[in-house]
Design a protein around this motif. Structure first.
Motif, PDB file in Angstrom:
ATOM      1  N   UNK A 280       0.425  -1.167  -0.204  1.00  0.00           N
ATOM      2  CA  UNK A 280      -0.496  -0.355  -0.141  1.00  0.00           C
ATOM      3  C   UNK A 280       1.081   1.193  -0.124  1.00  0.00           C
ATOM      4  N   UNK A 281       1.739   0.990   0.941  1.00  0.00           N
ATOM      5  CA  UNK A 281       2.965   2.502   1.130  1.00  0.00           C
ATOM      6  C   UNK A 281       3.826   2.858  -0.155  1.00  0.00           C
ATOM      7  N   UNK A 282       3.504   1.585  -0.986  1.00  0.00           N
ATOM      8  CA  UNK A 282       4.057   1.408  -2.314  1.00  0.00           C
ATOM      9  C   UNK A 282       3.905   2.175  -3.013  1.00  0.00           C
ATOM     10  N   UNK A 283       2.321   1.738  -3.518  1.00  0.00           N
ATOM     11  CA  UNK A 283       1.493   2.561  -4.323  1.00  0.00           C
ATOM     12  C   UNK A 283       1.549   4.293  -4.102  1.00  0.00           C
ATOM     13  N   UNK A 284       1.853   4.828  -3.128  1.00  0.00           N
ATOM     14  CA  UNK A 284       1.876   6.329  -3.011  1.00  0.00           C
ATOM     15  C   UNK A 284       3.208   6.835  -3.062  1.00  0.00           C
ATOM     16  N   UNK A 285       4.387   5.689  -3.350  1.00  0.00           N
ATOM     17  CA  UNK A 285       5.760   6.129  -3.424  1.00  0.00           C
ATOM     18  C   UNK A 285       5.872   6.558  -2.140  1.00  0.00           C
ATOM     19  N   UNK A 286       5.657   6.008  -1.238  1.00  0.00           N
ATOM     20  CA  UNK A 286       6.364   6.622   0.060  1.00  0.00           C
ATOM     21  C   UNK A 286       7.414   5.778   0.289  1.00  0.00           C
ATOM     22  N   UNK A 290       9.684   8.109   5.033  1.00  0.00           N
ATOM     23  CA  UNK A 290       8.360   8.292   5.560  1.00  0.00           C
ATOM     24  C   UNK A 290       7.074   7.138   5.646  1.00  0.00           C
ATOM     25  N   UNK A 294       5.530   6.375   9.278  1.00  0.00           N
ATOM     26  CA  UNK A 294       3.778   5.748   8.928  1.00  0.00           C
ATOM     27  C   UNK A 294       2.799   4.626   9.482  1.00  0.00           C
ATOM     28  N   UNK A 295       4.566   3.857   9.166  1.00  0.00           N
ATOM     29  CA  UNK A 295       3.465   2.382   9.078  1.00  0.00           C
ATOM     30  C   UNK A 295       3.961   1.360   9.641  1.00  0.00           C
ATOM     31  N   UNK A 298       4.645   3.149  13.842  1.00  0.00           N
ATOM     32  CA  UNK A 298       3.356   2.045  14.630  1.00  0.00           C
ATOM     33  C   UNK A 298       3.532   0.984  14.617  1.00  0.00           C
TER      34      UNK A 298
END
Lengths: 385, 275
Positions: A280-286, A290, A294-295, A298
């Motif tokens: 999911x984070x990869x699809x946001x190019x995070x 980041x 963010x992931x 936490x």
């Protein structure tokens, strides 16, 4: 017609209290050849026993059904316990307690057990009521254990060098507050807390580096494993030579003790985020940072707090034990080692009590922060419904 | 050029629409300890702007893998693929698509609103803008009023809707959905399908949708891609002519049943290759 169900615990309590009135209260004094005390001489104790017989008989019949019944039962037991202590110290039963006295203690035990049992099974939808019931149970249980300790030690006349009664430890605790505060400040605030912060903090940062750099994971983790296996009593004298007698050497010992649990837990935690979430984070190019903040961090928090809780107890143990290997003339470990030599066992116990209090409070504080910080975790969120 | 490509190209010409996804002779082979696994082979496909393309096929036919290649979550080992005229990686870096996974994948420590604003946060939008967009996206999936709830306080269907809102929040023109309603019961599924169609009709987004349900594929799509396993390949591409504002009632029409029949035939033929 319904069958009457007798309350067994209350029955035991009533019978034991009745027998306590009949059997001799205390043994025979070796010097005078007379019995030390009779129930009849102690009106307070006699009335407490009678009350136990009456209350026990009543509750045997009606049963301990409500929280009010349990409260009455507990109040009777408290009154009885107070009279028993009074008899021990004001009427000279201490050291001579006999069958009657112990039967009375058994009676009280039965009542307290039954009352705590009922309170522990109390369920209320009102949070305040439920929480107070939850708090009463451990407190009542703890106070009862202290009472039994007091009564057994005094009643049997156990030498104070073996085990002082809690009242004596308490008196010592209160009367040497200044010494205790100085010891607490030296050992807990200076050594344990600073060592804890340095150990946990550095391990946390190293864990992030280990996670980022694959060769560190292969090289450093096994090494860290070895360091954690080092015996504290071997390391402590060396740290004293390196860092001097003051708190710095104790903090160093604690850093060694706390580093590995934190490292391993954080590294495990950083891998706790699922594949789906990473995708999911990869699809946001995070980017790396980041995604870390963010992931992954936490998601790692439950693991990190686990290590923080383990380390909170390790830190205090480390600080106290390390003080056995050289210290300025203050500190909890120092006090324990010197007062044992002087046979001031009550002072040793007072320090142990202080360590237990400080350790529990520290653990509790970390657990509280954990609950606030990871309230989303399945192990906590059930409570919020 | 294969016959199908010619047909596709001819079909594409009169509309002269922009190709959002352009795939030519794509293949993907996983190297495993037991030897190579041919997940995709000889895949040719064009998805045009405003298309709703469903990928249907038995499990293991590579439909999810194809979607992941489009999303740059897997790399193709052969052939060509371009998204909006650039490589999948560049498209991903440009946040050209929103991806909806099989599971909601909501972060449990964030409220629904903060889950929806997650991509916006990563894109460095201002706080007012983030809140506004999250509000709009949640409204689209009819989840307004649930902003402050946490994921576990919502039902499975609501969680999946929240994850769709999250994919919509940054307004990418391409929506990639990997069996988003696979874990939901039929009633909830029908409802979400209707909502998705409305959304598609309103926003004119391009949707690539993986499913293993024939009625779902026929009901939703403007184009159905039938795939077969080992190696994963396309065996049929069916265009449907239902209007964008279709309702659940079209499932009773002869056209619907005819297309469903053709999909089923295709799936059966694809399966026959194995035996």
């Amino acid at each position: 017609m319904t069958q009457v169900k007798l309350d067994k615990f209350c029955l035991v309590g009533a019978v034991a209290a009745l027998l306590a009135l009949i059997f001799p209260l205390a043994g025979i004094d070796g010097d005078t050849g007379k019995q030390v005390a009779f129930v009849g001489d102690i009106p307070g104790l006699a009335s407490a026993m009678a009350l136990c017989v009456i209350a026990g008989a009543a509750f045997t019949w009606i049963g301990v059904c409500t929280i009010l019944h349990a409260g009455i039962l507990l109040a009777v037991a408290v009154f009885g316990a107070w009279q028993a202590i009074d008899a021990l110290y004001d009427y000279g039963v201490a050291g001579y307690a006999s069958t009657g006295f112990w039967l009375f203690i058994i009676s009280l035990w039965a009542f307290v057990w039954r009352a705590i049992d009922v309170i522990a099974n109390y369920h209320s939808l009102e949070t305040v009521k439920q929480q107070s019931a939850n708090i009463i149970v451990p407190i009542a249980f703890g106070v009862w254990l202290l009472f039994v300790w007091e009564v057994v030690v005094s009643g049997f006349g156990v030498p104070q060098v073996l085990l002082p009664p809690p009242s004596m430890i308490g008196v010592r605790f209160v009367s040497s507050t200044d010494t205790m505060m100085a010891d607490f400040y030296q050992t807990f605030v200076k050594a344990a807390l600073s060592g804890y912060v340095m150990g946990c903090g550095s391990a946390f940062l190293v864990a992030i580096a280990v996670d980022r750099v694959p060769f560190l994971k292969r090289g450093l983790l096994p090494l860290g494993n070895m360091v954690s296996a080092l015996p504290i009593i071997g390391v402590a004298p060396i740290m004293v030579m390196w860092f001097g007698f003051d708190w710095q050497s104790k903090a160093a010992v604690i850093v060694i003790m706390t580093f590995f649990p934190m490292l391993v837990n954080t590294v495990t935690g950083l891998n706790a985020a699922g594949k789906l979430e990473k995708d999911l984070m990869a699809t946001y190019a995070s980017g790396y940072w980041s995604t870390l903040f963010r992931l992954r961090l936490p998601a790692a928090m439950p693991f990190v707090f686990n290590a923080l809780k383990i380390n909170s107890t390790l830190a205090l143990i480390g600080a106290i034990v390390a003080e056995f290997f050289g210290t300025p003339i203050v500190g909890m470990g120092f006090r324990i080692s010197t007062e044992v030599g002087r046979m001031n066992i009550d002072m040793v116990w007072a320090e142990i009590a202080l360590a237990a209090l400080a350790g529990t409070a520290f653990y509790g504080a970390v657990a509280y922060v954990e609950r606030k910080a990871t309230s989303w975790h399945p192990s906590f969120r059930v409570r919020r419904h | 050029m294969t016959l199908k490509q010619v047909v596709d190209n001819v079909a594409a010409m009169p509309a002269s629409k922009k190709a959002v996804v352009d795939i030519k002779d794509l293949s993907l082979t996983f190297q495993t300890a037991d030897g190579p696994v041919y997940a995709l082979s000889e895949v040719d496909l064009t998805i045009e702007e405003g298309d709703f393309v469903s990928f249907i096929g038995p499990s293991g036919c590579g439909k999810t893998t194809l979607l992941r290649v489009i999303a740059d979550l897997e790399k193709a080992t052969g052939g060509e693929i371009s998204i909006n005229g650039v490589s999948p990686e560049a498209a991903r870096e440009a946040r050209a698509y929103g991806y909806v996974f099989q599971a909601p994948a909501l972060l449990p420590w964030r409220s629904i609103e903060r889950n929806v604003t997650l991509p916006l946060e990563i894109m460095d939008l201002s706080k007012e803008e983030r809140i506004k967009r999250a509000h709009d996206a949640l409204k689209l999936v009819e989840l307004n009023g649930f902003e402050k709830k946490f994921p576990w306080q919502l039902s499975g269907g609501m969680q999946q809707r929240a994850s769709i809102a999250r994919a919509l929040s940054f307004d990418a023109d391409l929506l990639l959905m990997d069996e988003p309603f696979g874990a939901l019961d039929e009633i909830v599924r029908d409802h979400l399908n209707e909502q998705l169609l409305k959304l598609w009709a309103r926003t004119n987004k391009t949707v690539a949708f993986v499913t293993h349900s024939i009625p779902e594929a026929v009901y939703l799509s403007s184009k159905i891609v039938v795939m077969s396993p080992r190696p994963g390949r396309i065996i049929d591409v069916i265009e449907t002519k239902f209007p964008k504002d279709r309702t659940l009632d079209i499932r009773e029409t002869p056209e619907f049943l005819e297309i469903a029949h053709r999909v089923r035939e295709g799936l059966r033929a694809g399966h026959g290759h194995d035996e």
